[in-house]
Design an enzyme around this catalytic site. Structure first.
Site, PDB file in Angstrom:
ATOM      1  N   HIS A  27       0.824  -1.213   0.000  1.00  0.00           N
ATOM      2  CA  HIS A  27       0.000   0.000   0.000  1.00  0.00           C
ATOM      3  C   HIS A  27       0.859   1.265   0.000  1.00  0.00           C
ATOM      4  O   HIS A  27       0.346   2.365  -0.178  1.00  0.00           O
ATOM      5  CB  HIS A  27      -1.001   0.002   1.163  1.00  0.00           C
ATOM      6  CG  HIS A  27      -0.424   0.314   2.502  1.00  0.00           C
ATOM      7  ND1 HIS A  27      -0.118  -0.673   3.417  1.00  0.00           N
ATOM      8  CD2 HIS A  27      -0.123   1.487   3.096  1.00  0.00           C
ATOM      9  CE1 HIS A  27       0.350  -0.103   4.512  1.00  0.00           C
ATOM     10  NE2 HIS A  27       0.361   1.212   4.339  1.00  0.00           N
ATOM     11  N   ASP A  70      -0.308  -7.541   1.496  1.00  0.00           N
ATOM     12  CA  ASP A  70       0.225  -6.177   1.551  1.00  0.00           C
ATOM     13  C   ASP A  70       1.733  -6.202   1.773  1.00  0.00           C
ATOM     14  O   ASP A  70       2.234  -5.915   2.859  1.00  0.00           O
ATOM     15  CB  ASP A  70      -0.484  -5.409   2.681  1.00  0.00           C
ATOM     16  CG  ASP A  70      -0.175  -3.920   2.668  1.00  0.00           C
ATOM     17  OD1 ASP A  70       0.413  -3.441   1.690  1.00  0.00           O
ATOM     18  OD2 ASP A  70      -0.533  -3.255   3.657  1.00  0.00           O
ATOM     19  N   SER A 149       3.622   2.508   8.467  1.00  0.00           N
ATOM     20  CA  SER A 149       3.347   1.663   7.301  1.00  0.00           C
ATOM     21  C   SER A 149       4.620   1.221   6.605  1.00  0.00           C
ATOM     22  O   SER A 149       5.519   2.021   6.350  1.00  0.00           O
ATOM     23  CB  SER A 149       2.462   2.413   6.302  1.00  0.00           C
ATOM     24  OG  SER A 149       1.156   2.486   6.780  1.00  0.00           O
TER      25      SER A 149
END
Length: 199
Positions: A27, A70, A149
């Protein structure tokens, strides 16, 4: 620890898994070219250990669907020089267990208010079973392949996971942070690295 940056701004974290490859979250993919910074603790100081690269190709997992799978590899424009400040974190080959000692690190929002720290942050992480995680994340599919992230979950010195998502507040026991399990993708990681030998 890698900082993936756009125009000097930290966007995502990552881990150097080979001299020329960083492991991060799918992502984090962007149409723009990342600058990858290694060997720093501060995002603003000009540290002598700093190494800077251009990401010349991204390899998101082919089955990434916006939630599952992911995981992504980013190839650097040249190999990093391994030093005391820049080291490899090998992807974990086996699953973790409750006795694993785990940490995660990055420059992500520590106050859940949009303010990013300048210095690298690190925190100890307690692992939950998939069953316990599913109970807390009702309505969200927590699969067997699932901080900052893209940053690494490091267990016993190996990259065991990639920070994928969390609830409204990071580290909230009601909605635990979710990581992509790297051991579930070892064949895919190995095939990307084999198909792209070090120059």
């Amino acid at each position: 620890m890698a900082s993936l940056q756009l125009r000097g701004r930290h966007i995502c974290g990552g881990a150097l898994v080979r001299e020329d490859f960083v492991l991060t979250a799918a992502h984090c993919q962007t149409p723009r070219t990342y600058t990858v910074v290694l060997g720093v603790g501060s995002l603003t100081a000009n540290e002598p250990t700093k190494q800077e690269f251009t990401a010349n190709r991204s390899f998101p997992h082919p089955n990434y669907d916006g939630h599952a799978n992911d995981i992504m590899l980013i190839r650097l424009d040249r190999p990093a020089q391994l030093t005391a400040a820049v080291r490899l974190i090998p992807p974990k080959r086996r699953r973790m267990n409750a006795a694993s000692r785990c940490i995660t690190a990055g420059w992500g929002d520590v106050g859940d208010n949009g303010t990013l720290p300048i210095r690298l942050q690190e925190v100890n992480v307690t692992l939950l079973s998939r069953r316990a995680c599913r109970r807390r994340w009702t309505g969200v599919p927590i699969t067997r392949t699932m901080g900052d992230s893209g940053g690494p979950l490091v267990c016993d010195g190996e990259a065991a996971g990639v920070v994928s998502f969390s609830g409204r507040r990071c580290g909230d026991p009601q909605t635990p942070d979710v990581y992509t399990r790297t051991s579930s993708f070892r064949r895919w990681i190995g095939s990307v690295l084999r198909d792209n030998p070090v120059d």
